[in-house]
Design a protein around this motif. Sequence first.
Motif, PDB file in Angstrom:
ATOM      1  N   ILE A   3       0.380  -7.190  -1.113  1.00 32.08           N
ATOM      2  CA  ILE A   3       0.718  -6.453   0.096  1.00 32.08           C
ATOM      3  C   ILE A   3      -0.069  -7.015   1.286  1.00 32.08           C
ATOM      4  O   ILE A   3      -1.230  -7.399   1.151  1.00 32.08           O
ATOM      5  CB  ILE A   3       0.464  -4.945  -0.096  1.00 32.08           C
ATOM      6  CG1 ILE A   3       0.997  -4.150   1.077  1.00 32.08           C
ATOM      7  CG2 ILE A   3      -0.976  -4.653  -0.341  1.00 32.08           C
ATOM      8  CD1 ILE A   3       0.995  -2.662   0.846  1.00 32.08           C
ATOM      9  N   ASP A   4       0.552  -7.046   2.431  1.00 29.31           N
ATOM     10  CA  ASP A   4      -0.043  -7.582   3.652  1.00 29.31           C
ATOM     11  C   ASP A   4      -1.205  -6.702   4.115  1.00 29.31           C
ATOM     12  O   ASP A   4      -1.106  -5.468   4.119  1.00 29.31           O
ATOM     13  CB  ASP A   4       1.040  -7.651   4.729  1.00 29.31           C
ATOM     14  CG  ASP A   4       0.537  -8.235   6.019  1.00 29.31           C
ATOM     15  OD1 ASP A   4       0.265  -9.452   6.042  1.00 29.31           O
ATOM     16  OD2 ASP A   4       0.409  -7.474   6.996  1.00 29.31           O
ATOM     17  N   LEU A   8      -1.496  -2.658   4.978  1.00 27.77           N
ATOM     18  CA  LEU A   8      -2.449  -1.831   4.243  1.00 27.77           C
ATOM     19  C   LEU A   8      -3.335  -1.019   5.191  1.00 27.77           C
ATOM     20  O   LEU A   8      -3.648   0.138   4.920  1.00 27.77           O
ATOM     21  CB  LEU A   8      -3.302  -2.707   3.327  1.00 27.77           C
ATOM     22  CG  LEU A   8      -4.270  -2.001   2.403  1.00 27.77           C
ATOM     23  CD1 LEU A   8      -3.551  -1.007   1.499  1.00 27.77           C
ATOM     24  CD2 LEU A   8      -5.023  -3.012   1.575  1.00 27.77           C
ATOM     25  N   ARG A  22      -6.218  -1.246  -2.211  1.00 25.29           N
ATOM     26  CA  ARG A  22      -5.711  -1.930  -3.410  1.00 25.29           C
ATOM     27  C   ARG A  22      -6.442  -1.411  -4.654  1.00 25.29           C
ATOM     28  O   ARG A  22      -7.656  -1.293  -4.659  1.00 25.29           O
ATOM     29  CB  ARG A  22      -5.953  -3.428  -3.294  1.00 25.29           C
ATOM     30  CG  ARG A  22      -5.024  -4.113  -2.356  1.00 25.29           C
ATOM     31  CD  ARG A  22      -5.280  -5.621  -2.346  1.00 25.29           C
ATOM     32  NE  ARG A  22      -4.394  -6.254  -1.404  1.00 25.29           N
ATOM     33  CZ  ARG A  22      -4.662  -6.422  -0.117  1.00 25.29           C
ATOM     34  NH1 ARG A  22      -5.813  -6.017   0.380  1.00 25.29           N
ATOM     35  NH2 ARG A  22      -3.787  -6.998   0.683  1.00 25.29           N
ATOM     36  N   VAL A  67       3.242  -0.741  -5.898  1.00 25.88           N
ATOM     37  CA  VAL A  67       3.695  -1.757  -4.959  1.00 25.88           C
ATOM     38  C   VAL A  67       4.689  -2.621  -5.722  1.00 25.88           C
ATOM     39  O   VAL A  67       4.368  -3.175  -6.770  1.00 25.88           O
ATOM     40  CB  VAL A  67       2.519  -2.610  -4.425  1.00 25.88           C
ATOM     41  CG1 VAL A  67       3.035  -3.721  -3.532  1.00 25.88           C
ATOM     42  CG2 VAL A  67       1.513  -1.736  -3.690  1.00 25.88           C
ATOM     43  N   SER A  70       5.594  -6.636  -3.098  1.00 25.21           N
ATOM     44  CA  SER A  70       4.852  -6.513  -1.835  1.00 25.21           C
ATOM     45  C   SER A  70       5.270  -5.317  -0.983  1.00 25.21           C
ATOM     46  O   SER A  70       4.833  -5.184   0.149  1.00 25.21           O
ATOM     47  CB  SER A  70       4.962  -7.782  -0.988  1.00 25.21           C
ATOM     48  OG  SER A  70       4.465  -8.882  -1.691  1.00 25.21           O
ATOM     49  N   PRO A  72       5.092  -1.304  -0.645  1.00 23.15           N
ATOM     50  CA  PRO A  72       4.482  -0.092  -1.184  1.00 23.15           C
ATOM     51  C   PRO A  72       5.510   1.033  -1.304  1.00 23.15           C
ATOM     52  O   PRO A  72       6.300   1.262  -0.399  1.00 23.15           O
ATOM     53  CB  PRO A  72       3.411   0.259  -0.152  1.00 23.15           C
ATOM     54  CG  PRO A  72       3.825  -0.421   1.102  1.00 23.15           C
ATOM     55  CD  PRO A  72       4.652  -1.600   0.715  1.00 23.15           C
TER      56      PRO A  72
END
Length: 83
Positions: A3-4, A8, A22, A67, A70, A72
Motif C-alpha cells: 500500500i502507498d 496510509l 501496516r 489489503v 494494494s 485497503p
Amino acid sequence: MPIDDELLDILCCPETQQPVARAEAAVLAPVNAEIEAGRLRNRGGDKVEEPIEEALLREDGRVLYLVDDSIPIMLIEQSIELT
C-alpha cells in the motif's frame, strides 16, 4: 505491491477513527494459522479462506483490515477482530 505510504497516512478505522498501520508478520502469522485451520471468520461472519499477505492494524491492535492488491478494504464487516 504494498500500500502507498501517502494513502496510509490518511487512512483511519471507519468504526473508531483510530489510525491504522501496516500489520507486521508477527501479527499475520497466527491469523494465517487460523485461516489454514479453517477457523477464522471476519466480523461479518464470512469464513476467511485465503492467507493474508498484507493488512492494516488498528492502533489499539484489536482489528485488521485486509489489503487486496494494494487496495485497503476498509469495511467493518470485512475486517478481522483479533483476540
